[in-house]
Scaffold this motif. Structure first.
Motif, PDB file in Angstrom:
ATOM      1  N   GLY A 282       0.790   7.004 -12.097  1.00 44.38           N
ATOM      2  CA  GLY A 282       1.903   7.605 -11.355  1.00 44.38           C
ATOM      3  C   GLY A 282       2.271   6.730 -10.172  1.00 44.38           C
ATOM      4  N   GLU A 283       2.936   7.352  -9.209  1.00 43.85           N
ATOM      5  CA  GLU A 283       3.511   6.580  -8.104  1.00 43.85           C
ATOM      6  C   GLU A 283       2.574   6.543  -6.886  1.00 43.85           C
ATOM      7  OE1 GLU A 283       7.633   7.637  -7.502  1.00 43.85           O
ATOM      8  OE2 GLU A 283       7.306   7.626  -5.338  1.00 43.85           O
ATOM      9  N   ALA A 284       2.398   7.689  -6.276  1.00 40.35           N
ATOM     10  CA  ALA A 284       1.610   7.755  -5.042  1.00 40.35           C
ATOM     11  C   ALA A 284       1.235   9.211  -4.803  1.00 40.35           C
ATOM     12  CB  ALA A 284       2.435   7.240  -3.862  1.00 40.35           C
ATOM     13  N   PRO A 285       0.184   9.443  -4.045  1.00 36.52           N
ATOM     14  CA  PRO A 285      -0.166  10.833  -3.747  1.00 36.52           C
ATOM     15  C   PRO A 285       0.944  11.518  -2.950  1.00 36.52           C
ATOM     16  CG  PRO A 285      -1.888   9.296  -3.012  1.00 36.52           C
ATOM     17  CD  PRO A 285      -0.730   8.470  -3.433  1.00 36.52           C
ATOM     18  N   GLY A 286       1.081  12.808  -3.172  1.00 34.57           N
ATOM     19  CA  GLY A 286       1.952  13.642  -2.345  1.00 34.57           C
ATOM     20  C   GLY A 286       1.096  14.424  -1.364  1.00 34.57           C
TER      21      GLY A 286
ATOM     22  N   GLU B  43      -2.053  16.120  -2.923  1.00 36.46           N
ATOM     23  CA  GLU B  43      -3.016  15.098  -3.358  1.00 36.46           C
ATOM     24  C   GLU B  43      -3.717  14.488  -2.145  1.00 36.46           C
ATOM     25  OE1 GLU B  43       0.210  15.174  -4.442  1.00 36.46           O
ATOM     26  OE2 GLU B  43      -0.163  15.896  -6.479  1.00 36.46           O
TER      27      GLU B  43
ATOM     28  N   PRO C 224      -5.542  13.074  -7.767  1.00 33.86           N
ATOM     29  CA  PRO C 224      -4.169  12.763  -8.195  1.00 33.86           C
ATOM     30  C   PRO C 224      -3.520  13.935  -8.928  1.00 33.86           C
ATOM     31  CG  PRO C 224      -5.724  11.825  -9.751  1.00 33.86           C
ATOM     32  CD  PRO C 224      -6.553  12.471  -8.665  1.00 33.86           C
ATOM     33  N   PHE C 225      -2.229  14.035  -8.771  1.00 37.78           N
ATOM     34  CA  PHE C 225      -1.423  14.981  -9.551  1.00 37.78           C
ATOM     35  C   PHE C 225      -1.998  16.402  -9.524  1.00 37.78           C
ATOM     36  CE2 PHE C 225       0.435  11.111 -11.405  1.00 37.78           C
ATOM     37  CZ  PHE C 225       1.780  11.462 -11.439  1.00 37.78           C
TER      38      PHE C 225
ATOM     39  N   ASN D  12      -2.764   6.149  -9.540  1.00 36.40           N
ATOM     40  CA  ASN D  12      -1.439   5.904  -8.973  1.00 36.40           C
ATOM     41  C   ASN D  12      -1.305   4.437  -8.586  1.00 36.40           C
ATOM     42  OD1 ASN D  12      -0.003   8.487  -8.814  1.00 36.40           O
ATOM     43  ND2 ASN D  12      -1.683   9.116  -7.470  1.00 36.40           N
TER      44      ASN D  12
ATOM     45  N   HIS E 122       8.816  10.106 -14.615  1.00 37.99           N
ATOM     46  CA  HIS E 122       7.798  10.717 -13.768  1.00 37.99           C
ATOM     47  C   HIS E 122       7.932  12.244 -13.850  1.00 37.99           C
ATOM     48  CE1 HIS E 122       5.573  11.871 -10.207  1.00 37.99           C
ATOM     49  NE2 HIS E 122       5.068  10.653 -10.179  1.00 37.99           N
TER      50      HIS E 122
HETATM   51  N1  URA Z   1       3.077  12.039  -7.913  1.00 34.12           N
HETATM   52  C1  URA Z   1       2.407  10.905  -8.228  1.00 34.12           C
HETATM   53  O1  URA Z   1       3.010   9.923  -8.633  1.00 34.12           O
HETATM   54  N2  URA Z   1       1.107  10.898  -8.120  1.00 34.12           N
HETATM   55  C2  URA Z   1       0.417  11.935  -7.721  1.00 34.12           C
HETATM   56  O2  URA Z   1      -0.787  11.849  -7.666  1.00 34.12           O
HETATM   57  C3  URA Z   1       1.131  13.106  -7.404  1.00 34.12           C
HETATM   58  C4  URA Z   1       2.456  13.142  -7.491  1.00 34.12           C
END
Ligand code: URA
Length: 294
Positions: free
Chosen positions: A134-138, A141, A147-148, A175, A263
């Protein structure tokens, strides 16, 4: 490298089993049923047909017609040696996953370290078939260090369930960025460059058989680091041009297939695109089946 225009993604012909999976993902099922319809649906061919092994686990469902999927599109990594950047020498400092996770948790390579509650190295099976990037923690997270785990993560779990997978078995979730950007803004190129050695080392240590790149930042990182696209191409091409095919890349010294898809957070905002994401998952599942057969 010239990226050819792709035809619009095919609409899958739906068996009862596919309908059940789409419902699990929350995809509205509106295509004509090919078994009931007298004329074929308006597509050249199904993107994919899920394999018999999975069919058998759903014995309540009727047997499927056998349909030969079209050959998957494959883009090959150009034959060139990947540049080793100076900080990649640090890869040797992380001999196993635990050392790598500890390094991520202590990382101060970029400014995101200052704003985080938790770094989010990733989670899942340490010998996965599937690596989901994925992209990055929100926010959630960042709070939990996993993650996610927010709303997008719930959809990801439903997508995995539709593939008869869970996030802890044969799947690892990571991520591009391991720390949350403030206000969930997009990752910036400096942060992505600082963080990418962690993802590369995760790939080396986990040795997945298939990588699913979710969203444009994951696609950019994996396809440019993997030699399938130049950094400019990866930045400029819209995600719609990158999905629908299997990219062959070389990451961390491993030759790997990468499938790009939307995503989950985008799918929450644009549910009509879930059908395309499902087609991407089918493409990846078929490639995985071929992997296991040969
Ligand atoms: N979106 C992401 O790309 N990664 C995460 O861990 C949570 C949301």
């Amino acid at each position: 490298m010239q990226i050819p225009d792709l035809p619009p993604p095919a609409i899958p012909r739906l068996s009862h089993r596919h309908r059940a999976m789409l419902l699990e993902m929350g995809v509205p099922v509106w295509w004509p049923d090919p078994q009931a319809a007298s004329t074929p649906p308006p597509v050249e061919a199904p993107v994919s047909q899920a394999p018999t092994a999975r069919t058998e686990t759903r014995s309540a469902l009727p047997p499927q017609r056998s349909v030969t999927p079209p050959p998957a599109r494959v883009t090959s990594a150009p034959a060139r040696v990947q540049q080793i950047r100076p900080h990649d020498t640090a890869l040797d400092a992380w001999p196993h996953l635990e050392a790598l996770q500890a390094a991520i948790q202590a990382c101060t390579r970029c400014g995101l370290a200052q704003g985080r509650q938790c770094a989010v190295p990733g989670m899942g099976d340490s010998q996965p078939d599937w690596l989901i990037v994925g992209e990055a923690p929100g926010e959630e997270e960042d709070r939990q260090g996993l993650p996610f785990v927010g709303r997008a993560g719930q959809l990801l779990d439903r997508m995995l369930a539709a593939m008869q997978l869970t996030r802890t078995q044969k799947v690892y979730i990571a991520n591009v960025l391991k720390c949350r950007p403030p206000m969930n803004r997009n990752p910036d190129p400096v942060e992505m460059a600082a963080c990418s050695p962690y993802l590369l080392r995760q790939i080396q240590l986990l040795r997945p058989k298939m990588v699913l790149a979710m969203g444009r930042f994951a696609a950019q990182t994996l396809l440019s680091e993997g030699g399938a696209l130049s950094a400019d191409q990866a930045r400029q091409l819209p995600l719609g041009k990158l999905r629908g095919r299997i990219h062959q890349v070389t990451l961390g010294g491993l030759a790997l297939p990468v499938v790009v898809t939307y995503h989950p957070a985008y799918l929450l905002r644009s549910p009509a695109e879930k059908a395309k994401a499902w087609a991407d998952l089918c493409l990846a599942m078929d490639a995985m089946d071929n992997f296991h057969r040969h």
